[in-house]
Design an enzyme around this catalytic site. Structure first.
Site, PDB file in Angstrom:
ATOM      1  N   ASP A  87      -3.109   8.454  -0.959  1.00 50.08           N
ATOM      2  CA  ASP A  87      -3.480   7.352  -0.063  1.00 50.08           C
ATOM      3  C   ASP A  87      -4.947   6.970  -0.301  1.00 50.08           C
ATOM      4  O   ASP A  87      -5.308   5.793  -0.426  1.00 50.08           O
ATOM      5  CB  ASP A  87      -3.255   7.827   1.387  1.00 50.08           C
ATOM      6  CG  ASP A  87      -3.824   6.867   2.427  1.00 50.08           C
ATOM      7  OD1 ASP A  87      -3.581   5.658   2.310  1.00 50.08           O
ATOM      8  OD2 ASP A  87      -4.516   7.339   3.362  1.00 50.08           O
ATOM      9  N   HIS A 105       3.710   6.763   5.708  1.00 46.06           N
ATOM     10  CA  HIS A 105       2.525   7.466   6.194  1.00 46.06           C
ATOM     11  C   HIS A 105       1.683   6.688   7.218  1.00 46.06           C
ATOM     12  O   HIS A 105       0.911   7.278   7.965  1.00 46.06           O
ATOM     13  CB  HIS A 105       1.642   7.955   5.024  1.00 46.06           C
ATOM     14  CG  HIS A 105       0.806   6.898   4.376  1.00 46.06           C
ATOM     15  ND1 HIS A 105       1.262   6.121   3.342  1.00 46.06           N
ATOM     16  CD2 HIS A 105      -0.460   6.479   4.619  1.00 46.06           C
ATOM     17  CE1 HIS A 105       0.304   5.279   2.972  1.00 46.06           C
ATOM     18  NE2 HIS A 105      -0.756   5.482   3.739  1.00 46.06           N
ATOM     19  N   HIS A 163       0.822  -1.222   0.000  1.00 47.28           N
ATOM     20  CA  HIS A 163       0.000   0.000   0.000  1.00 47.28           C
ATOM     21  C   HIS A 163       0.859   1.277   0.000  1.00 47.28           C
ATOM     22  O   HIS A 163       0.727   2.107  -0.911  1.00 47.28           O
ATOM     23  CB  HIS A 163      -0.987  -0.036   1.165  1.00 47.28           C
ATOM     24  CG  HIS A 163      -1.686   1.275   1.395  1.00 47.28           C
ATOM     25  ND1 HIS A 163      -2.522   1.849   0.456  1.00 47.28           N
ATOM     26  CD2 HIS A 163      -1.652   2.146   2.445  1.00 47.28           C
ATOM     27  CE1 HIS A 163      -2.975   3.012   0.923  1.00 47.28           C
ATOM     28  NE2 HIS A 163      -2.451   3.210   2.126  1.00 47.28           N
ATOM     29  N   GLU A 203       0.811   5.526  12.916  1.00 46.41           N
ATOM     30  CA  GLU A 203      -0.554   5.059  13.197  1.00 46.41           C
ATOM     31  C   GLU A 203      -0.585   3.554  13.512  1.00 46.41           C
ATOM     32  O   GLU A 203      -1.226   3.134  14.461  1.00 46.41           O
ATOM     33  CB  GLU A 203      -1.420   5.370  11.960  1.00 46.41           C
ATOM     34  CG  GLU A 203      -2.833   4.896  12.031  1.00 46.41           C
ATOM     35  CD  GLU A 203      -3.716   5.813  12.873  1.00 46.41           C
ATOM     36  OE1 GLU A 203      -4.889   5.470  13.008  1.00 46.41           O
ATOM     37  OE2 GLU A 203      -3.231   6.815  13.400  1.00 46.41           O
ATOM     38  N   ASP A 204       0.117   2.755  12.687  1.00 44.11           N
ATOM     39  CA  ASP A 204      -0.083   1.295  12.752  1.00 44.11           C
ATOM     40  C   ASP A 204       1.006   0.522  13.483  1.00 44.11           C
ATOM     41  O   ASP A 204       0.831  -0.657  13.781  1.00 44.11           O
ATOM     42  CB  ASP A 204      -0.191   0.715  11.329  1.00 44.11           C
ATOM     43  CG  ASP A 204      -1.454   1.186  10.626  1.00 44.11           C
ATOM     44  OD1 ASP A 204      -2.302   1.788  11.316  1.00 44.11           O
ATOM     45  OD2 ASP A 204      -1.586   0.979   9.410  1.00 44.11           O
ATOM     46  N   ASP A 262     -23.137  12.764 -27.860  1.00 45.92           N
ATOM     47  CA  ASP A 262     -23.038  13.205 -29.250  1.00 45.92           C
ATOM     48  C   ASP A 262     -22.064  14.358 -29.426  1.00 45.92           C
ATOM     49  O   ASP A 262     -22.059  15.047 -30.431  1.00 45.92           O
ATOM     50  CB  ASP A 262     -24.420  13.599 -29.794  1.00 45.92           C
ATOM     51  CG  ASP A 262     -25.153  12.366 -30.314  1.00 45.92           C
ATOM     52  OD1 ASP A 262     -24.501  11.310 -30.394  1.00 45.92           O
ATOM     53  OD2 ASP A 262     -26.347  12.470 -30.613  1.00 45.92           O
TER      54      ASP A 262
END
Length: 725
Positions: A146, A79, A55, A83-84, A266
Site C-alpha cells: 500500500d 484494505h 489503488h 476505513e473509507d 567505478d
C-alpha cells in the site's frame, strides 16, 4: 476506453498473472473481493482524478508480483473498505471469512497511524504496528505494498504531505522491508523517498548515473562476455544480470562514507543466478580463475545467512583495470533476496529448508519486539530499542558449540549474552573470546567464538548501558535495575524504619494494620511498601514516619521535614533511634560511597539520605557534613560488618625525591602489600622533588596502614598521606 472498462481489463490481467501460481477457485475469491471493493468505493476518486478502486488493484498487483497467497490479495483489494466506506469488520468476516477480515482490520489500524507527529505518538504507533505483525506478518506485507503504491503516486500530494510521507517511508517502512528481507521493495521505497525528500539531489545523481552508464556500456558488455565464456567452458549453468546502483544508496555512500561519485560508480556489479548451492561455489572458483579476487572482500552469506534470511556469495575481483563486484546465488536465494519473507508463500508447498530458516528468523525478530514491548517503561524507550534492531550492520559470532548468532555491528559480549537468554545476560560476569579472557565492553568481530561466564547471584551493572547496542540487552538491563532498585529501596527503608522505631522502644511487628494504613493515608502513599521504598530512596525521613506510627491515631502526626541547602533532609524536633545500621559495602544501587572522602572499612562512618537516590556513606570527619549538632541529628549512624573482603578506593599523596626508577619502586612496594593501583599521576614540583597522586584499592584501614608502611620504607619517599577532600 472508459475508467470502468480499464479497471475490468486490469482485474482480468491480474487474474491471468495469478493463474501462474494460484488455482481457479482462489483466483475467483480474489475477483469477488475486487468487485466488492469496487462497489464499496463507488464514486470515490483519488487525488490524481482516477477512480479509487485503481489503488487497491495496484496494491494487489504488487503483492501478485511477489506471488503472495490469495488471502493477502483479497485483503489488498479490501484494505481501505473499513476505513473509507464505513462497512464494519463483521460484514467482511461474513463475506470473506475471519482471516481476511482480520488482515483488513490490521491494515486499517496501521493506516490510521501518523508517524511524524510528536515523537511519543510515533512510538505509540510503532507499538501498534508490532502487535499487528505479531498476530499476522501478512498485515505488514499488505501495508508495505500500500505504501509503495502511494509513494509511486505521491506527486499529486501537497509539498508538506510529500515531505512527511517520504520521511516516514525512509524512517520506518523501508527499514522494516529491509528487516523482512524484501530488497526490491525496500530499494524502490528508498529511491522514491529520496527523490521526494531531495528532488534536486536525486535528479543530479540520476543524470550523472545515466551519463556514466553510456560511457561504460562497452566495458560492461566485455566483462559479461568473458564471464559467460568462462561458465560455458566449465559447463556451469548460470544467467548473468548487470546490477544497477540505487540513487539513495549512492547518496548515502557519498554522505556517510565520504566517497566520491566516481569512486562508487567505478565498480561494475554483476549477479550470477544458478541452479544449486554446489554450482554457486563452482562458479565462485571459475570467476576467481578469470580475475584476481581482492583480499578481505569475500563474504559467504550462504553458510552464514544475514539476519533477514538473505543468502549469497559476494566477491570483489580486479580485472580490466576496474573492480568487479559479483554476487552468486540460486534461483530460490534470488527470490528470497528480492521478496524476503514474502517468498515464504511462494515456496510454502516446497518445504524449502532455506525458507523455514528465514521464517524462523522473522518470527524470532517479531517475538523479540514483543518482549521488548513488555519490558519498556514507555513507548519512547521501546522505539529507541527497536530502531537499533531496524538498522543492523550485522556481525556473525559463534557459541562454543558452533551455533551462529547474528548481532548488530558494535555488539559486545554483554549483547551476545542477552541474545542467548535474558538470565544469562543478567548473570554474566566475564567472557572468553576465542578462548582468551576478554573485556565485556569490547566490540565483537565476525567469526569470533564467544563464551559467557556466569556466576550465581551476579546482577547487571548499570555501567553496561553505556556500551550495549542491542535493544534486547538495553531493555533487559533497565528492566532488571528498575526492579532491583525497588527491592533495595524497600529493604533499606525497612532497616532504617526499624532502627528509628527502636528509639521509641517499638518494633515494626507491634504496629497494627490500621495504624499503618492511617500513616499511609496521611503521607498519601499507595501502600506501606511504597512508604518504605520512599524512606529507602531518601524521599521521606524514617524518624518522622516512625513517630507517626507510634503516635496516637488522633494525635499529632509529628514533625515536619525540610531539605536544607545541601540537599540533606533535616528533622525538626526529636532525636534519632538507638544503635547503628550495619553495612557491608555491597548493598547495591541505593547505598553508595562518597567520592569526596572515600571511606573504607574501619573509618567511622555515617549515612546521608539523598532525595531520590538513597544513602551516601561519608567518613564521619568529612568536610561536606554539617557542623551543627542539630543538623547532624539527620545523619544515620553506621558500623562496618566484620568479614568484609571487598576492595575500596583510597587516594594517597606521596612526596619523593626524583630518582630514576622510583615510581616503579613505589608501585612494587604497593603490590608487595597486596594493594592494587587504580590510577597513578605524577605532578612535578621542582627539579629535586615530585609529588605522586595514587588511587589504591585496599580492603580496610589495617590493609591501608600496611600499604603506607611499605611505601614509607622506600628510601626516596619523604612523606605519604591519605587524601580526604
Amino acid at each position: 476506453m472508459s475508467a470502468e472498462a480499464t479497471a475490468i481489463s486490469s482485474v482480468d490481467t491480474l487474474a491471468e498473472q495469478l493463474s501462474t501460481y494460484l488455482d481457479t477457485p482462489r483466483i475467483n475469491q480474489v475477483r469477488r473481493a475486487y468487485y466488492y471493493a469496487e462497489q464499496a468505493h463507488e464514486g470515490q476518486m483519488r487525488r490524481s482524478g482516477e477512480p479509487y478502486i485503481t489503488h487497491p488493484l495496484a496494491v494487489a498487483r504488487i503483492l501478485a508480483d511477489m506471488k503472495l497467497d490469495h488471502q493477502s490479495l483479497m485483503a489488498a483489494m479490501l484494505h481501505d473498505v473499513i476505513e473509507d466506506t464505513g462497512i464494519p469488520k463483521d460484514a467482511l468476516s461474513e463475506q470473506f471469512g475471519e482471516p481476511v477480515a482480520d488482515l483488513v482490520d490490521g491494515v486499517s489500524k496501521l493506516t490510521q497511524i501518523e508517524f511524524r507527529s510528536r515523537a511519543e505518538a510515533q512510538a505509540e504507533n510503532f507499538q501498534k504496528m508490532t502487535l499487528a505483525m505479531a498476530r499476522d506478518i501478512r498485515v505488514i506485507l499488505v501495508k508495505l505494498a500500500d505504501r509503495l503504491h502511494n509513494m509511486r503516486t505521491l506527486g499529486h500530494m501537497s509539498y508538506e504531505k510529500r515531505q512527511r510521507i517520504a520521511t516516514e517511508t525512509l524512517d520506518i517502512y523501508a527499514p522494516i522491508a529491509n528487516r523482512l528481507g524484501m530488497h526490491s521493495l525496500c530499494t524502490e521505497l528508498e529511491d522514491l523517498g529520496f527523490s521526494f525528500l531531495y528532488p534536486m539531489r536525486s535528479r543530479y545523481i540520476s543524470k550523472a548515473v545515466e551519463k556514466l552508464r553510456g560511457s561504460h556500456r562497452e566495458i560492461i558488455e566485455e566483462i559479461r562476455g568473458k564471464l559467460e565464456e568462462k561458465l560455458n567452458e566449465r559447463g556451469l549453468p548460470g544467467r548473468i544480470i548487470g546490477r544497477e546502483k540505487h540513487l539513495n544508496s549512492i547518496y548515502n555512500k557519498m554522505k556517510f562514507k565520504h566517497k566520491s561519485f566516481h569512486e562508487i560508480m567505478d565498480v561494475y556489479a554483476f549477479r550470477i543466478i544458478t541452479d544449486t548451492t554446489d554450482d554457486c561455489y563452482r562458479i565462485l572458483g571459475a570467476v576467481h580463475s578469470l580475475y584476481k579476487p581482492l583480499p578481505g572482500r569475500f563474504k559467504d552469506y550462504i553458510a552464514m545467512p544475514k539476519a533477514n534470511g538473505y543468502q549469497s556469495l559476494h566477491t570483489t575481483l580486479f580485472g580490466m583495470h576496474v573492480n568487479i563486484e559479483i554476487q552468486i546465488r540460486t534461483e530460490e536465494m534470488e527470490q528470497i533476496a528480492n521478496n524476503g519473507i514474502a517468498a515464504h508463500w511462494l515456496y510454502k508447498n516446497d518445504n524449502s529448508a532455506v525458507l523455514e530458516v528465514s521464517q524462523r528468523r522473522v518470527d524470532r525478530w517479531v517475538q523479540g519486539l514483543m518482549e521488548m514491548r513488555e519490558r519498556a517503561d514507555d513507548s519512547l524507550e521501546f522505539i529507541e530499542h527497536v530502531k537499533v534492531d531496524l538498522f543492523p550492520d550485522e556481525i556473525y559470532v559463534f557459541t562454543p558449540k558452533g551455533k551462529i548468532l547474528e548481532l548488530p555491528g558494535g555488539a559486545t559480549p554483554i549483547d551476545f549474552a542477552y541474545a542467548i537468554h535474558t538470565d544469562i545476560g543478567n548473570a554474566c560476569v566475564a567472557c572468553r573470546i576465542n578462548r582468551n579472557l576478554g573485556s565485556l565492553s569490547q566490540p565483537l568481530q565476525s567469526g569470533q567464538t564467544v563464551e559467557v561466564i556466569t556466576a550465581p547471584g551476579a546482577r547487571p551493572n548499570p555501567a553496561w548501558l553505556s556500551f550495549v547496542v542491542t535493544g534486547k540487552a538495553r531493555s533487559s538491563i533497565r528492566h532488571f535495575l528498575k526492579y532491583q532498585k525497588k527491592a533495595e529501596s524497600l529493604e533499606l527503608g525497612k532497616t532504617l524504619l526499624k532502627k528509628s522505631l527502636a528509639g521509641f522502644d517499638y518494633t515494626l511487628s507491634q504496629i497494627d494494620e490500621a495504624q499503618r494504613q492511617r500513616v499511609c493515608d496521611h503521607n498519601q502513599a499507595a501502600s506501606f511498601d511504597d512508604l518504605l521504598s520512599d524512606i529507602g530512596l531518601g524521599n521521606r525521613m524514617a524518624y518522622i514516619v516512625a513517630r507517626q506510627l507510634v503516635s496516637d491515631p488522633g494525635g499529632d502526626s509529628g514533625g515536619s521535614e525540610r531539605p536544607d541547602d545541601r540537599g540533606i533532609v533535616n528533622i525538626e524536633a526529636g532525636g534519632h533511634g538507638r544503635g547503628s545500621m550495619t553495612i557491608r559495602g555491597t548493598e547495591g544501587l541505593l547505598v553508595r560511597f562518597a567520592s569526596c572522602c572515600k571511606p573504607i572499612p574501619g573509618d567511622p562512618v555515617v549515612g546521608v539520605m539523598e532525595s531520590g537516590s538513597g544513602m551516601v556513606i561519608h567518613s564521619d570527619t568529612c568536610r561536606k557534613l554539617p557542623d551543627k549538632d542539630a543538623d547532624r541529628s539527620a545523619l544515620t549512624p553506621l558500623k562496618w560488618a566484620k568479614d568484609i573482603t571487598d576492595e575500596f578506593s583510597v587516594e594517597l599523596r606521596v612526596e619523593l625525591e626524583r630518582q630514576r626508577g622510583v615510581i616503579a619502586e613505589v608501585a612494587s612496594a604497593i603490590s608487595l602489600a597486596d594493594g592494587n593501583i587504580e590510577r597513578i599521576n605524577v605532578e612535578e614540583q621542582n627539579a629535586r622533588l615530585s609529588i605522586v597522586s595514587l588511587v589504591v584499592h585496599v580492603n580496610g584501614r589495617r590493609h591501608l596502614a600496611r600499604v603506607m608502611r611499605r611505601v614509607r620504607n622506600v628510601r626516596a619517599v619523604t612523606h605519604i598521606a591519605r587524601v580526604r577532600h
